[in-house]
Design a protein around this motif. Structure first.
Motif, mmCIF file in Angstrom:
data_model
loop_
_atom_site.group_PDB
_atom_site.id
_atom_site.type_symbol
_atom_site.label_atom_id
_atom_site.label_comp_id
_atom_site.label_asym_id
_atom_site.label_seq_id
_atom_site.Cartn_x
_atom_site.Cartn_y
_atom_site.Cartn_z
ATOM 1 N N LEU A 257 2.701 20.085 -43.152
ATOM 2 C CA LEU A 257 2.932 21.842 -42.599
ATOM 3 C C LEU A 257 1.792 22.491 -41.948
ATOM 4 O O LEU A 257 0.727 22.324 -43.248
ATOM 5 N N VAL B 128 8.083 28.265 -46.414
ATOM 6 C CA VAL B 128 8.213 26.654 -47.133
ATOM 7 C C VAL B 128 9.107 26.305 -48.300
ATOM 8 O O VAL B 128 9.206 26.615 -49.459
ATOM 9 N N GLY C 285 5.801 28.024 -40.729
ATOM 10 C CA GLY C 285 6.851 27.755 -42.736
ATOM 11 C C GLY C 285 8.559 26.737 -41.840
ATOM 12 O O GLY C 285 8.032 27.069 -40.998
#
Length: 125
Positions: free
Chosen positions: A18, A121, A9
């Protein structure tokens, strides 16, 4: 008892990417179904993606075409590649697992027995 640990994250700008990882121990190939879920503040936990021992994947409509779930060849980790991230994707992301054959609704959090601690995130616009 299955132990799950998420990583990967972070903070990105809108449009960025990501890759989340979930390490499972002990991990027995095809014994479990694996899922990724997310929960934003004030919202319910929602299913993002699921993969079973046959590598069949299921995605939430909101992430189709942007997120990809996969298992590594050694079958010891599950990944979530997230592309074109948007502010609405910001949340705590959790890895979850359930015994093979016990999942009938792959994106329903109530169907999963094992959970990781989550990885945050953040997406800025």
């Amino acid at each position: 008892q299955l132990h799950l640990v998420e990583s990967g994250g972070g903070s990105v700008q809108a449009g960025g990417s990501l890759r989340l990882s979930c390490a499972a121990s002990p991990y027995f190939y095809a014994r479990y179904c694996m899922g990724w879920f997310r929960q934003a503040p004030g919202k319910e936990r929602e299913g993002v993606a699921h993969i079973d021992g046959a590598n069949v994947a299921t995605y939430a409509d909101s992430v189709k075409g942007r997120f990809t779930i996969s298992q590594d060849p050694a079958k010891i980790a599950v990944y979530l590649q997230m592309n074109n991230l948007q502010p609405e994707d910001a949340a705590m992301y959790y890895c979850a697992a359930q015994d093979w054959g016990k999942v009938t609704r792959p994106l329903d959090a109530s169907e999963y027995r094992y959970w990781g601690q989550g990885t945050q995130v953040t997406v800025s616009s």
